[in-house]
Design an enzyme around this catalytic site. Structure first.
Site, short mmCIF file in Angstrom:
data_model
loop_
_atom_site.label_atom_id
_atom_site.label_comp_id
_atom_site.label_asym_id
_atom_site.label_seq_id
_atom_site.Cartn_x
_atom_site.Cartn_y
_atom_site.Cartn_z
N SER A 282 -1.64 1.96 -5.30
CA SER A 282 -2.42 1.74 -6.72
C SER A 282 -2.87 2.81 -7.15
CB SER A 282 -3.56 0.74 -6.54
OG SER A 282 -4.54 1.25 -5.83
N GLN B 29 -10.81 -6.23 1.22
CA GLN B 29 -12.05 -5.24 1.60
C GLN B 29 -13.04 -5.67 2.23
OE1 GLN B 29 -11.67 -1.84 1.28
NE2 GLN B 29 -9.85 -1.60 -0.03
N GLY C 131 -9.18 -0.56 3.44
CA GLY C 131 -10.49 -0.01 3.98
C GLY C 131 -10.72 -0.13 5.62
N ASP D 69 2.41 1.41 7.02
CA ASP D 69 3.01 2.66 6.28
C ASP D 69 1.97 3.69 6.80
OD1 ASP D 69 0.84 1.97 4.33
OD2 ASP D 69 1.38 4.19 3.95
N CYS E 192 17.40 8.65 22.96
CA CYS E 192 17.44 8.52 21.49
C CYS E 192 18.98 8.87 21.03
CB CYS E 192 16.43 9.42 20.81
SG CYS E 192 16.42 9.22 18.88
#
Lengths: 384, 384
Positions: free
Chosen positions: B96, B192, B219, B269, B307
């Site tokens: 946001s 929050q 938060g 994220d 990997c």
């Protein structure tokens, strides 16, 4: 002994000295005239080998001086050679280190044996001889090695250039004798002699006796005016053998690449396209574009509408400008892909024009769109 | 009205709160639990969209605050939206701007209407309201938009957190009302309430009444100890609807991603994997590796022998160390590809372990190799 490098002449231009050819190397063939991207430190800046292949790069150049200092040629050798170290399986040409010793090294002292200099990185003292240069290049395992030479600055006194050129020829002989891997790695001799015709003739004559499988024109692109450069080429290229590749060290602008090719040059290299890309300047069919320019802020068209590279197929000027404005790596990547693609495609088109014997028409059409028509028309006797 | 975002529950872990699911978005499905790479300025640093697809990135995040300042959301909108601007056709989540306004903006002043702040780039003054945040995100065209919230710092006083949380809820309502593209772009509410259970409960209860198609826990990851973070999650996640996605903002280390997933989080994220990559730190199955370390000088094995990413298939530690030592862009590229691939593969393996109902075994085996076994064992009631 068979040379690992062989030149095959395919077609000569009837209007100019341009020639279409192939060079056979241990890592495959390359088509000439060709532009070679530079991978100074075992990487063409911002590119992967796969991306180089996608834009049809056939051969790259890497720098002996830089790899000698970091990571050290011993490490590259332990890795299995430069091809394996950097994951590139096509031909590699390495320079001799001479140019960087003279341009980057500090406190250099030349004697008959070689050059002492201090590293530009940490000031450590090094001594490079012709034998050492070939030892390093043998460790790197490049297909084409360059003889260790002195690249004299411009302007230089005739006597200085003569002494230097004669030493370069003696060094070339020592390089040839030092090659421990002559069936896999070829050495090209470098014709010096500054801007003096008699010295160029002497250099070519004496180096030809050493029978290298290819020759370079060195000591140009060192600050001399373009017309002098072209004059020197006009009398030097005819001194070079027709059955061997001819390499011009240090040209990467479209106009120079075209001018060199019509004078009979087969190979050229330069950091210019990758360096200006990282500063946000791209070459397009209509001339250079400075991508940070505010006028591209809302320009949602590609860098070059005539281009088919990955950057032009997928991104707008507005996006690439944004990337440069916020210092994003992808900006450098896209501009680098574009510039290298532009020069490689230019050389493909140029080769096609030789095949069809319309080099001068190709050249005129290119300059009329790219710019430089008036200036370049005065450089030589070829009417545009 | 139908929400553009729908959550599909596939399987629940019998041992933990972990759950396997799918989120349907206008730009395709994503499998959860998932890690979302961050493309702050309309580019995941050092990567192309094609490279992100090659490592199976299903969704990326981008930052409203940064795109609002540069290049400006109006330009992104003119380009046809963020997907087209940056050439990414899979789902995008935008934050946001709230977090950056509070962490990067200077001289910020909060009132009921919104937040006034000065740009961290040029000091210019801006005023962001919930309506403005959604206007920007509508212009960007992200699939998932986040409600404009205040992320309070840690520690904060109960009264401050309560006032802020209640305002965040009022702002969430305003965000919902401001969405001009509700059939293509969904808004997630952000719970929050700091480290206070009663406030988290109030926040969740009141936000649930607004019936957002997904919810985030905000938060957290603001400097509190890991055990407090996990405690808050332990009581907050059960307050969130089971039929909607649950997003944790700001986690990108392997241990956190595992710990969040077993507490019922679906999405997370963080810039961590890409940021440490550019500093030369890579995540491997045996823990972190600092690639510049001298011990890798002659190490011709891959970053992680287990990997299968592009970097590990084609390059050695010695080569990548060299690239970092000489500041080559390819070093950042290879380390970024590797780290993102590592986390995306980790989440794939984690999803597989939920499918086979052996999450705790997967978790224990991972920690025993990666490290963190002793510490993480104390964080919760799940026996390792």
């Amino acid at each position: 002994m068979n040379s690992p490098i062989k030149y095959e002449l395919i077609k000569e231009s009837s209007e100019t000295k341009a020639r279409l050819g192939k060079i056979h190397t241990p890592h495959g063939e390359i088509e000439t005239p060709i532009f070679m991207p530079v991978g100074t430190r075992a990487t063409v800046k911002a590119m992967t080998p796969e991306e180089l292949k996608e834009i049809n790069a056939q051969i790259i150049l890497s720098n002996t001086y830089h790899l000698y200092l970091k990571p050290g040629h011993d490490i590259v050798e332990e890795a299995g050679g430069l091809h394996k170290f950097m994951n590139w399986d096509r031909p590699i040409l390495t320079d001799s280190g001479g140019f960087q010793v003279f341009s980057l090294g500090n406190m250099r002292k030349i004697n008959e044996d070689g050059v002492e200099f201090k590293s530009h990185i940490d000031g450590s003292k090094h001594f490079i001889t012709p034998e050492k240069s070939i030892e390093i290049q043998n460790a790197l395992g490049s297909d084409i090695m360059m003889a260790f030479d002195e690249c004299v600055s411009y302007p230089s006194d005739w006597h200085y250039v003569k002494d230097s050129m004669e030493r370069t020829t003696r060094w070339a002989k020592r390089c040839k004798d030092a090659n421990k891997n002559p069936d896999k790695q070829a050495i090209f001799g470098i014709i010096q002699g500054g801007m003096y015709k008699d010295l160029r003739e002497q250099s070519a004559r004496e180096l030809l006796e050493l029978d290298f499988p290819g020759y370079a024109v060195g000591g140009l692109s060192v600050g001399e005016p373009a017309d002098i450069l072209m004059q020197v080429l006009d009398y030097t290229v005819p001194l070079m053998p027709a059955d061997k590749p001819r390499y011009f060290m240090g040209a990467g602008s479209p106009d120079y690449l075209i001018e060199l090719a019509i004078r009979g040059i087969d190979m050229a290299d330069c950091v210019l396209p990758t360096r200006i890309a990282r500063n946000g300047t791209v070459m397009t069919s209509r001339g250079k574009v400075v991508i940070r320019n505010a006028k591209h802020k809302r320009d949602f068209t590609p860098l070059d509408p005539e281009c088919s590279c990955y950057a032009c197929k997928n991104y707008s000027k507005a996006y690439i400008r944004h990337l440069f404005n916020v210092d994003e790596i992808l900006g450098s990547r896209l501009a680098t892909i574009h510039n290298l693609h532009f020069l490689i495609k230019l050389m493909e088109d140029l080769r096609e024009s030789i095949r069809e014997d319309r080099v001068l028409e190709f050249r005129r059409d290119f300059y009329l769109k790219y710019g430089g028509f008036d200036y370049l028309g005065k450089l030589d006797n070829y009417r545009l």
